[in-house]
Write a protein that holds these residues in place. Structure first.
Motif, PDB file in Angstrom:
ATOM      1  N   ALA A  22       0.818  -1.217   0.000  1.00 45.53           N
ATOM      2  CA  ALA A  22       0.000   0.000   0.000  1.00 45.53           C
ATOM      3  C   ALA A  22       0.853   1.269   0.000  1.00 45.53           C
ATOM      4  CB  ALA A  22      -0.936   0.003   1.201  1.00 45.53           C
ATOM      5  N   ASP A  23       0.474   2.231  -0.827  1.00 45.65           N
ATOM      6  CA  ASP A  23       1.205   3.491  -0.913  1.00 45.65           C
ATOM      7  C   ASP A  23       0.558   4.582  -0.057  1.00 45.65           C
ATOM      8  OD1 ASP A  23      -1.090   3.962  -2.354  1.00 45.65           O
ATOM      9  OD2 ASP A  23      -0.065   4.826  -4.104  1.00 45.65           O
ATOM     10  N   TRP A  24      -0.109   4.175   1.000  1.00 45.34           N
ATOM     11  CA  TRP A  24      -0.666   5.135   1.954  1.00 45.34           C
ATOM     12  C   TRP A  24      -0.359   4.685   3.375  1.00 45.34           C
ATOM     13  CZ3 TRP A  24      -3.795   1.451  -0.366  1.00 45.34           C
ATOM     14  CH2 TRP A  24      -4.465   0.573   0.498  1.00 45.34           C
ATOM     15  N   THR A  25      -0.460   5.635   4.302  1.00 43.29           N
ATOM     16  CA  THR A  25      -0.342   5.311   5.716  1.00 43.29           C
ATOM     17  C   THR A  25      -1.115   6.364   6.496  1.00 43.29           C
ATOM     18  OG1 THR A  25       1.176   4.645   7.475  1.00 43.29           O
ATOM     19  CG2 THR A  25       1.786   6.598   6.190  1.00 43.29           C
ATOM     20  N   PHE A  26      -0.984   6.360   7.819  1.00 41.41           N
ATOM     21  CA  PHE A  26      -1.694   7.310   8.672  1.00 41.41           C
ATOM     22  C   PHE A  26      -0.672   8.001   9.570  1.00 41.41           C
ATOM     23  CE2 PHE A  26      -4.795   4.424   7.139  1.00 41.41           C
ATOM     24  CZ  PHE A  26      -5.981   5.130   7.066  1.00 41.41           C
ATOM     25  N   LEU A  27      -0.619   9.330   9.461  1.00 35.03           N
ATOM     26  CA  LEU A  27       0.399  10.095  10.164  1.00 35.03           C
ATOM     27  C   LEU A  27      -0.214  11.267  10.916  1.00 35.03           C
ATOM     28  CD1 LEU A  27       3.045  10.434   7.283  1.00 35.03           C
ATOM     29  CD2 LEU A  27       3.025   8.721   9.101  1.00 35.03           C
ATOM     30  N   ASN A  28       0.455  11.645  12.016  1.00 31.51           N
ATOM     31  CA  ASN A  28       0.219  12.949  12.614  1.00 31.51           C
ATOM     32  C   ASN A  28       1.520  13.737  12.481  1.00 31.51           C
ATOM     33  OD1 ASN A  28       1.892  11.870  14.555  1.00 31.51           O
ATOM     34  ND2 ASN A  28       0.410  11.960  16.222  1.00 31.51           N
ATOM     35  N   GLU A  29       1.524  14.948  13.005  1.00 34.26           N
ATOM     36  CA  GLU A  29       2.695  15.806  12.809  1.00 34.26           C
ATOM     37  C   GLU A  29       3.958  15.197  13.405  1.00 34.26           C
ATOM     38  OE1 GLU A  29       4.134  20.449  13.646  1.00 34.26           O
ATOM     39  OE2 GLU A  29       2.155  19.733  14.316  1.00 34.26           O
ATOM     40  N   ARG A  30       3.841  14.637  14.597  1.00 31.35           N
ATOM     41  CA  ARG A  30       5.021  14.107  15.274  1.00 31.35           C
ATOM     42  C   ARG A  30       5.642  12.945  14.501  1.00 31.35           C
ATOM     43  NH1 ARG A  30       5.100  12.054  21.618  1.00 31.35           N
ATOM     44  NH2 ARG A  30       7.341  11.709  21.763  1.00 31.35           N
ATOM     45  N   LEU A  31       4.804  12.032  14.036  1.00 33.50           N
ATOM     46  CA  LEU A  31       5.334  10.883  13.296  1.00 33.50           C
ATOM     47  C   LEU A  31       5.849  11.306  11.924  1.00 33.50           C
ATOM     48  CD1 LEU A  31       5.903   7.885  13.284  1.00 33.50           C
ATOM     49  CD2 LEU A  31       3.576   7.483  12.473  1.00 33.50           C
ATOM     50  N   ALA A  32       5.170  12.260  11.292  1.00 29.99           N
ATOM     51  CA  ALA A  32       5.622  12.747   9.992  1.00 29.99           C
ATOM     52  C   ALA A  32       7.013  13.370  10.100  1.00 29.99           C
ATOM     53  CB  ALA A  32       4.628  13.756   9.437  1.00 29.99           C
ATOM     54  N   LEU A  33       7.255  14.142  11.162  1.00 26.65           N
ATOM     55  CA  LEU A  33       8.580  14.714  11.375  1.00 26.65           C
ATOM     56  C   LEU A  33       9.614  13.613  11.604  1.00 26.65           C
ATOM     57  CD1 LEU A  33       7.697  17.761  13.676  1.00 26.65           C
ATOM     58  CD2 LEU A  33       8.520  17.850  11.310  1.00 26.65           C
ATOM     59  N   HIS A  34       9.216  12.580  12.329  1.00 25.52           N
ATOM     60  CA  HIS A  34      10.109  11.443  12.579  1.00 25.52           C
ATOM     61  C   HIS A  34      10.503  10.761  11.266  1.00 25.52           C
ATOM     62  CE1 HIS A  34      11.822   8.143  14.941  1.00 25.52           C
ATOM     63  NE2 HIS A  34      11.156   7.290  14.179  1.00 25.52           N
ATOM     64  N   TYR A  35       9.552  10.678  10.337  1.00 22.90           N
ATOM     65  CA  TYR A  35       9.790  10.047   9.042  1.00 22.90           C
ATOM     66  C   TYR A  35      10.427  11.003   8.036  1.00 22.90           C
ATOM     67  CZ  TYR A  35       6.909   5.909  10.166  1.00 22.90           C
ATOM     68  OH  TYR A  35       6.405   4.742  10.709  1.00 22.90           O
ATOM     69  N   GLY A  36      10.423  12.295   8.342  1.00 25.29           N
ATOM     70  CA  GLY A  36      10.932  13.265   7.381  1.00 25.29           C
ATOM     71  C   GLY A  36       9.951  13.599   6.284  1.00 25.29           C
ATOM     72  N   ILE A  37       8.664  13.535   6.586  1.00 30.76           N
ATOM     73  CA  ILE A  37       7.615  13.843   5.619  1.00 30.76           C
ATOM     74  C   ILE A  37       7.037  15.217   5.949  1.00 30.76           C
ATOM     75  CG2 ILE A  37       5.351  13.163   4.725  1.00 30.76           C
ATOM     76  CD1 ILE A  37       6.105  10.267   5.312  1.00 30.76           C
ATOM     77  N   PRO A  38       7.157  16.193   5.049  1.00 36.64           N
ATOM     78  CA  PRO A  38       6.696  17.560   5.340  1.00 36.64           C
ATOM     79  C   PRO A  38       5.195  17.739   5.134  1.00 36.64           C
ATOM     80  CG  PRO A  38       7.641  17.475   3.151  1.00 36.64           C
ATOM     81  CD  PRO A  38       7.796  16.096   3.726  1.00 36.64           C
ATOM     82  N   GLY A  39       4.681  18.841   5.654  1.00 39.12           N
ATOM     83  CA  GLY A  39       3.320  19.269   5.348  1.00 39.12           C
ATOM     84  C   GLY A  39       2.229  18.681   6.204  1.00 39.12           C
ATOM     85  N   ILE A  40       2.569  17.967   7.280  1.00 39.17           N
ATOM     86  CA  ILE A  40       1.554  17.384   8.167  1.00 39.17           C
ATOM     87  C   ILE A  40       1.544  18.191   9.460  1.00 39.17           C
ATOM     88  CG2 ILE A  40       0.748  15.305   9.339  1.00 39.17           C
ATOM     89  CD1 ILE A  40       0.826  15.046   6.306  1.00 39.17           C
ATOM     90  N   ARG A  41       0.388  18.688   9.846  1.00 37.50           N
ATOM     91  CA  ARG A  41       0.269  19.512  11.047  1.00 37.50           C
ATOM     92  C   ARG A  41      -0.805  18.956  11.974  1.00 37.50           C
ATOM     93  NH1 ARG A  41       4.321  20.777   9.303  1.00 37.50           N
ATOM     94  NH2 ARG A  41       5.099  22.810   8.598  1.00 37.50           N
ATOM     95  N   GLY A  42      -0.562  19.044  13.283  1.00 38.45           N
ATOM     96  CA  GLY A  42      -1.557  18.633  14.266  1.00 38.45           C
ATOM     97  C   GLY A  42      -1.342  17.223  14.778  1.00 38.45           C
ATOM     98  N   GLY A  43      -1.995  16.914  15.891  1.00 38.09           N
ATOM     99  CA  GLY A  43      -1.805  15.632  16.548  1.00 38.09           C
ATOM    100  C   GLY A  43      -2.698  14.526  16.036  1.00 38.09           C
ATOM    101  N   GLU A  44      -3.686  14.852  15.198  1.00 38.17           N
ATOM    102  CA  GLU A  44      -4.631  13.845  14.719  1.00 38.17           C
ATOM    103  C   GLU A  44      -4.037  13.038  13.559  1.00 38.17           C
ATOM    104  OE1 GLU A  44      -9.112  13.561  12.751  1.00 38.17           O
ATOM    105  OE2 GLU A  44      -8.313  15.471  13.466  1.00 38.17           O
TER     106      GLU A  44
END
Length: 260
Positions: A22-44
């Motif tokens: 699958a080319d999708w996942t579920f991220l919040n801001e904290r995990l996105a920063l951990h992965y180095g994925i930009p543009g995700i904001r908020g804890g949801e």
């Protein structure tokens, strides 16, 4: 992330191979920063399309990569064993008694990559048999550090990561994408392993030799229905093994002298 991802496949009754590809996942801001994925904001947590090919499917999930590492380093042995057992249904043999411990780098001493230390470990008599099967699978995930972040270089050893290797059947794989494609391209292994675990859960017992025809039938029937999750579930609940399984009889309580 892992819970939401798995449920997105099972709850939407998708092809279970999507668990690997699958080319999708579920991220919040904290995990996105951990992965180095930009543009995700908020804890949801929200569904995100992945641009990074190496994050696809279960093999790119930080929860699995962290759970199969040690606190201070990656472990190709633990990761490889996990993949072999839980995704490919071919658990490796237990290590022989008296085997030498994996050599750790000593503080102030020569800092070697995990791969090089594994190669030296395999040179020990009695180690190569198991490690030749396990190590190439785990090494393919070596671009992920101990907490699942992507890296091109081993910062301790100061060397580029080499994630290439040869699997037990002779297939050459180099990195997580090649390993993922290898597993996804063999649904007879992956779907059989998933079906076996579902059957264990449904029956409340380990599978036995006489369950093997049922497992093979489940995989064949699921293939006709695009390996949808519902095909496996309905195949199990309509099987004789599930419908005629008996609850173990309770043994009568023994009254002790003290109780009397």
């Amino acid at each position: 992330e892992l819970y939401e991802f798995v449920w997105s496949v099972l709850g939407e009754d998708r092809n279970v191979i999507d668990l690997m590809t699958a080319d999708w996942t579920f991220l919040n801001e904290r995990l996105a920063l951990h992965y180095g994925i930009p543009g995700i904001r908020g804890g949801e947590f929200r569904k995100v399309k992945l641009e990074q090919d190496y994050r696809r499917g279960l093999l790119g999930k930080g929860a699995i990569l962290t759970a199969t590492s040690y606190a201070n380093r990656t472990s190709p042995v633990v990761r490889g064993s996990w993949v072999l057992e839980h995704l490919m249904g071919t658990p490796p043999a237990a290590p022989p008694p008296g085997v030498e411990q994996f050599p750790e780098s000593e503080e102030g001493g020569e800092q070697l990559t995990v791969r090089l230390r594994l190669e030296r470990h395999r040179a020990t008599k009695g180690c190569a048999g198991c490690h030749d099967v396990i190590d190439p699978v785990g090494i393919a995930l070596e671009n992920f550090n101990a907490v699942g972040q992507w890296r091109e270089k081993d910062i301790d050893a100061g060397e580029a990561i080499d994630a290439g290797g040869r699997l037990a059947d002779g297939t050459e794989v180099n990195g997580v994408a090649a390993l993922r494609d290898y597993i996804a391209g063999r649904p007879d292994l992956f779907v059989h392993t998933l079906a076996e675990n579902l059957l264990i859960y449904a029956l409340g017992r380990p599978v036995k030799y006489y369950d093997m025809p049922l497992l093979r039938q489940l995989v064949r029937d699921a293939a006709k229905k695009d390996y949808k999750f519902s095909a496996l579930v309905l195949g199990i609940v309509s099987s004789q093994a599930f419908q005629y399984d008996k609850v173990p009889e309770e043994k009568p309580a023994t009254i002790t002298a003290d109780a009397r």
